[in-house]
Motif scaffolding. Structure first.
Motif, PDB file in Angstrom:
ATOM      1  N   MET A   1       0.679  -1.218   0.136  1.00 59.33           N
ATOM      2  CA  MET A   1       0.348   0.315  -0.170  1.00 59.33           C
ATOM      3  C   MET A   1       1.168   1.427  -0.062  1.00 59.33           C
ATOM      4  O   MET A   1       1.930   1.491   0.490  1.00 59.33           O
ATOM      5  N   ILE A   2      -0.024   2.149  -0.660  1.00 63.63           N
ATOM      6  CA  ILE A   2       1.217   3.493  -0.541  1.00 63.63           C
ATOM      7  C   ILE A   2      -0.028   4.366   0.112  1.00 63.63           C
ATOM      8  O   ILE A   2      -0.946   4.364   0.028  1.00 63.63           O
ATOM      9  N   PHE A   3       0.405   5.373   1.298  1.00 63.26           N
ATOM     10  CA  PHE A   3      -0.224   6.318   1.626  1.00 63.26           C
ATOM     11  C   PHE A   3       0.860   7.753   0.919  1.00 63.26           C
ATOM     12  O   PHE A   3       2.038   8.333   1.361  1.00 63.26           O
ATOM     13  N   ALA A   4       0.124   8.352   0.452  1.00 67.28           N
ATOM     14  CA  ALA A   4       0.467   9.598  -0.436  1.00 67.28           C
ATOM     15  C   ALA A   4      -0.148  10.761   0.554  1.00 67.28           C
ATOM     16  O   ALA A   4      -1.635  11.374   0.322  1.00 67.28           O
ATOM     17  N   SER A   5       1.360  11.117   1.016  1.00 61.03           N
ATOM     18  CA  SER A   5       0.131  12.647   1.802  1.00 61.03           C
ATOM     19  C   SER A   5       0.380  14.399   1.190  1.00 61.03           C
ATOM     20  O   SER A   5       1.956  13.775   1.370  1.00 61.03           O
ATOM     21  N   ASP A   6       0.217  15.216   1.128  1.00 58.98           N
ATOM     22  CA  ASP A   6       0.408  16.112   1.342  1.00 58.98           C
ATOM     23  C   ASP A   6       0.976  16.479   2.772  1.00 58.98           C
ATOM     24  O   ASP A   6       1.193  16.153   3.337  1.00 58.98           O
ATOM     25  N   LEU A   7       1.449  17.790   1.853  1.00 54.50           N
ATOM     26  CA  LEU A   7       2.415  17.949   3.658  1.00 54.50           C
ATOM     27  C   LEU A   7       1.932  19.338   4.419  1.00 54.50           C
ATOM     28  O   LEU A   7       1.572  19.188   5.535  1.00 54.50           O
ATOM     29  N   ASP A   8       1.816  20.292   3.535  1.00 55.52           N
ATOM     30  CA  ASP A   8       1.892  21.830   4.059  1.00 55.52           C
ATOM     31  C   ASP A   8       0.351  22.155   4.584  1.00 55.52           C
ATOM     32  O   ASP A   8      -0.380  22.330   3.516  1.00 55.52           O
ATOM     33  N   GLN A   9      -0.518  21.675   5.821  1.00 63.04           N
ATOM     34  CA  GLN A   9      -1.480  21.947   6.178  1.00 63.04           C
ATOM     35  C   GLN A   9      -1.935  20.254   6.074  1.00 63.04           C
ATOM     36  O   GLN A   9      -3.139  20.761   6.431  1.00 63.04           O
ATOM     37  N   THR A  10      -1.336  19.528   5.963  1.00 60.70           N
ATOM     38  CA  THR A  10      -2.152  18.340   5.981  1.00 60.70           C
ATOM     39  C   THR A  10      -1.390  17.601   7.143  1.00 60.70           C
ATOM     40  O   THR A  10      -1.198  16.841   8.140  1.00 60.70           O
ATOM     41  N   LEU A  11       0.062  17.218   6.612  1.00 58.75           N
ATOM     42  CA  LEU A  11       0.699  16.985   8.207  1.00 58.75           C
ATOM     43  C   LEU A  11       1.603  17.671   8.848  1.00 58.75           C
ATOM     44  O   LEU A  11       2.365  17.911  10.024  1.00 58.75           O
ATOM     45  N   ILE A  12       2.237  18.868   8.355  1.00 58.79           N
ATOM     46  CA  ILE A  12       3.307  20.028   8.891  1.00 58.79           C
ATOM     47  C   ILE A  12       2.334  21.318   8.936  1.00 58.79           C
ATOM     48  O   ILE A  12       2.125  21.510   7.779  1.00 58.79           O
ATOM     49  N   TYR A  13       2.737  21.911   9.959  1.00 57.07           N
ATOM     50  CA  TYR A  13       2.110  23.338  10.070  1.00 57.07           C
ATOM     51  C   TYR A  13       2.784  24.256  10.246  1.00 57.07           C
ATOM     52  O   TYR A  13       4.123  23.808  11.367  1.00 57.07           O
ATOM     53  N   SER A  14       2.669  25.285  10.093  1.00 53.57           N
ATOM     54  CA  SER A  14       3.303  27.218  10.355  1.00 53.57           C
ATOM     55  C   SER A  14       2.422  27.052  11.908  1.00 53.57           C
ATOM     56  O   SER A  14       1.500  26.762  11.980  1.00 53.57           O
ATOM     57  N   ARG A  15       3.114  27.944  12.360  1.00 55.02           N
ATOM     58  CA  ARG A  15       2.564  28.319  13.965  1.00 55.02           C
ATOM     59  C   ARG A  15       1.162  29.116  13.097  1.00 55.02           C
ATOM     60  O   ARG A  15      -0.048  29.186  14.150  1.00 55.02           O
ATOM     61  N   ARG A  16       1.334  30.502  12.557  1.00 52.49           N
ATOM     62  CA  ARG A  16       0.320  30.657  11.731  1.00 52.49           C
ATOM     63  C   ARG A  16      -1.017  29.722  11.180  1.00 52.49           C
ATOM     64  O   ARG A  16      -2.348  29.962  11.971  1.00 52.49           O
ATOM     65  N   SER A  17      -1.103  28.048  11.288  1.00 54.63           N
ATOM     66  CA  SER A  17      -1.942  28.053  10.992  1.00 54.63           C
ATOM     67  C   SER A  17      -2.340  26.479  12.424  1.00 54.63           C
ATOM     68  O   SER A  17      -3.378  25.446  11.175  1.00 54.63           O
ATOM     69  N   PHE A  18      -1.553  26.852  13.379  1.00 56.55           N
ATOM     70  CA  PHE A  18      -1.393  25.256  13.604  1.00 56.55           C
ATOM     71  C   PHE A  18      -3.464  25.400  14.715  1.00 56.55           C
ATOM     72  O   PHE A  18      -3.732  24.577  14.616  1.00 56.55           O
ATOM     73  N   ARG A  19      -3.907  26.511  14.296  1.00 56.46           N
ATOM     74  CA  ARG A  19      -5.847  26.337  15.135  1.00 56.46           C
ATOM     75  C   ARG A  19      -5.521  25.888  16.850  1.00 56.46           C
ATOM     76  O   ARG A  19      -6.578  25.667  16.474  1.00 56.46           O
ATOM     77  N   HIS A  20      -5.144  25.900  17.104  1.00 56.86           N
ATOM     78  CA  HIS A  20      -4.805  25.538  18.032  1.00 56.86           C
ATOM     79  C   HIS A  20      -3.603  26.349  18.961  1.00 56.86           C
ATOM     80  O   HIS A  20      -2.729  26.350  18.999  1.00 56.86           O
ATOM     81  N   ASP A  21      -3.224  25.817  20.190  1.00 55.92           N
ATOM     82  CA  ASP A  21      -2.610  26.012  21.335  1.00 55.92           C
ATOM     83  C   ASP A  21      -1.763  25.199  21.939  1.00 55.92           C
ATOM     84  O   ASP A  21      -2.150  24.828  23.165  1.00 55.92           O
ATOM     85  N   PRO A  22      -1.275  24.634  20.597  1.00 55.89           N
ATOM     86  CA  PRO A  22      -0.223  22.950  21.244  1.00 55.89           C
ATOM     87  C   PRO A  22       1.146  23.283  22.375  1.00 55.89           C
ATOM     88  O   PRO A  22       1.181  24.992  22.414  1.00 55.89           O
ATOM     89  N   VAL A  23       0.954  23.114  23.454  1.00 55.08           N
ATOM     90  CA  VAL A  23       2.410  22.529  24.864  1.00 55.08           C
ATOM     91  C   VAL A  23       3.745  22.285  23.903  1.00 55.08           C
ATOM     92  O   VAL A  23       3.370  21.804  22.733  1.00 55.08           O
ATOM     93  N   GLU A  24       4.208  23.842  23.962  1.00 58.02           N
ATOM     94  CA  GLU A  24       5.479  23.491  23.326  1.00 58.02           C
ATOM     95  C   GLU A  24       6.081  22.113  23.803  1.00 58.02           C
ATOM     96  O   GLU A  24       6.702  21.804  22.423  1.00 58.02           O
ATOM     97  N   GLU A  25       6.222  21.434  24.418  1.00 55.13           N
ATOM     98  CA  GLU A  25       6.558  20.475  24.780  1.00 55.13           C
ATOM     99  C   GLU A  25       6.147  19.215  23.871  1.00 55.13           C
ATOM    100  O   GLU A  25       6.906  18.101  23.266  1.00 55.13           O
ATOM    101  N   ASP A  26       4.959  19.386  23.323  1.00 57.55           N
ATOM    102  CA  ASP A  26       4.655  18.372  22.406  1.00 57.55           C
ATOM    103  C   ASP A  26       4.640  19.150  20.835  1.00 57.55           C
ATOM    104  O   ASP A  26       4.171  17.794  20.222  1.00 57.55           O
ATOM    105  N   ILE A  27       5.164  19.839  20.235  1.00 58.91           N
ATOM    106  CA  ILE A  27       5.495  20.124  19.077  1.00 58.91           C
ATOM    107  C   ILE A  27       7.384  19.844  18.311  1.00 58.91           C
ATOM    108  O   ILE A  27       7.719  20.073  20.091  1.00 58.91           O
ATOM    109  N   ARG A  28       7.101  19.509  16.955  1.00 62.86           N
ATOM    110  CA  ARG A  28       8.878  20.058  17.051  1.00 62.86           C
ATOM    111  C   ARG A  28       8.972  20.614  15.986  1.00 62.86           C
ATOM    112  O   ARG A  28       8.156  20.244  14.921  1.00 62.86           O
ATOM    113  N   LEU A  29       9.985  21.517  15.775  1.00 58.14           N
ATOM    114  CA  LEU A  29      10.233  22.604  14.882  1.00 58.14           C
ATOM    115  C   LEU A  29      11.458  21.104  13.533  1.00 58.14           C
ATOM    116  O   LEU A  29      12.053  20.979  14.049  1.00 58.14           O
ATOM    117  N   ILE A  30      10.608  21.618  12.101  1.00 52.90           N
ATOM    118  CA  ILE A  30      11.315  20.466  11.641  1.00 52.90           C
ATOM    119  C   ILE A  30      11.474  21.656  10.715  1.00 52.90           C
ATOM    120  O   ILE A  30      11.969  20.764   9.266  1.00 52.90           O
TER     121      ILE A  30
END
Length: 270
Positions: A1-30
């Motif tokens: 099986m193939i898992f084909a995924s878009d990246l921006d605003q699907t798997l990866i997010y800028s702070r502007r697109s978070f739409r939440h306030d996650p705990v800093e320890e729960d996110i990783r800069l990539i």
């Protein structure tokens, strides 16, 4: 099986697109650019994606150029995949190197359509500095603009209708407006990889109109509850599976669902 995924605003997010306030320890800069933070994933999403990649062929599929894609450190290291689709399908990377056969195929198809220069000449009829802030070409394949969405003129609608008839498509994502020739598509690139690798099943994820062809053809299509597809009510005749979550946590929900499908697919194969 193939898992084909878009990246921006699907798997990866800028702070502007978070739409939440996650705990800093729960996110990783990539991803960084010139010392500035660009994109993040949650640690949970990273762990889930690693599990998916063990049970299925993970293929990142992005409108980003090759250079922009290679800025995302996690996809060059611990989550590097055999294939990656960049430039909205215009380039396929195999182990980091562009697939020459695919490039020849795309180049041949583009010769039969309207040239980018002719498309842009028509676009200049409605361009104004008030709403088009920058114009760019991506990997010599398609064009995009940085725009002020609040000042987009009504004439854009008639231009995009003309664009569709001329063999091009468009997408408005945040502050970017894309113009892409129809042969350059994410699904065409995945279909090519699918044939080479002999894969029968595709799970796909994406949030924009440029992802719609991918979702329409996948056996298991997922879209987050945000983005261009959500805004325009595009659901491929009710086939697309929407997340309950939106923003950065939607990626976790998508990956949990894809992981279950990948595990079931392995059981069927065995």
């Amino acid at each position: 099986m193939i898992f084909a995924s878009d990246l921006d605003q699907t798997l990866i997010y800028s702070r502007r697109s978070f739409r939440h306030d996650p705990v800093e320890e729960d996110i990783r800069l990539i991803e960084t650019l010139d010392g500035k933070e660009i994109s993040f994933m949650t640690h949970k999403a990273i762990a889930l994606l690693k599990q998916v990649a063990e049970k299925a062929m993970f293929v990142p599929v992005t409108t980003r150029t090759i250079e922009q894609f290679k800025r995302i450190t996690i996809f060059q290291g611990e989550l590097a995949s055999e294939y990656a689709v960049t430039s909205n399908g215009g380039n396929i990377l195999k182990n980091g190197t562009p697939d020459a056969d695919w490039n020849r195929l795309i180049t041949g198809q583009l010769k039969n359509g309207m040239a980018r220069e002719d498309m842009l000449e028509k676009f200049q009829e409605i361009v104004h500095d008030e709403w088009v802030l920058k114009q760019r070409t991506a990997d010599d394949l398609f064009s995009y603009c940085i725009i002020d969405r609040d000042k987009v003129p009504a004439e854009l609608e008639s231009f995009t209708k003309w664009l569709n008839e001329a063999g091009w498509t468009h997408s408005m994502q945040g502050r970017k407006l894309y113009f892409v020739p129809k042969p350059v598509s994410k699904w065409a690139a995945i279909e090519y990889i699918k044939g080479i690798e002999g894969k029968k099943t595709v799970a796909a994820a994406g949030d924009s109109l440029l992802d719609l062809c991918l979702l329409e053809n996948a056996e298991f299509p997922f879209a987050p509850r945000h983005g261009e597809l959500q805004e325009q009510g595009q659901d491929s005749q009710g086939k697309i599976i929407r997340t309950e979550q939106e923003g950065i946590f939607a990626s976790e929900e998508i990956l949990e669902k894809v992981l279950k499908i990948a595990e079931q697919n392995l059981k069927v194969i065995r």
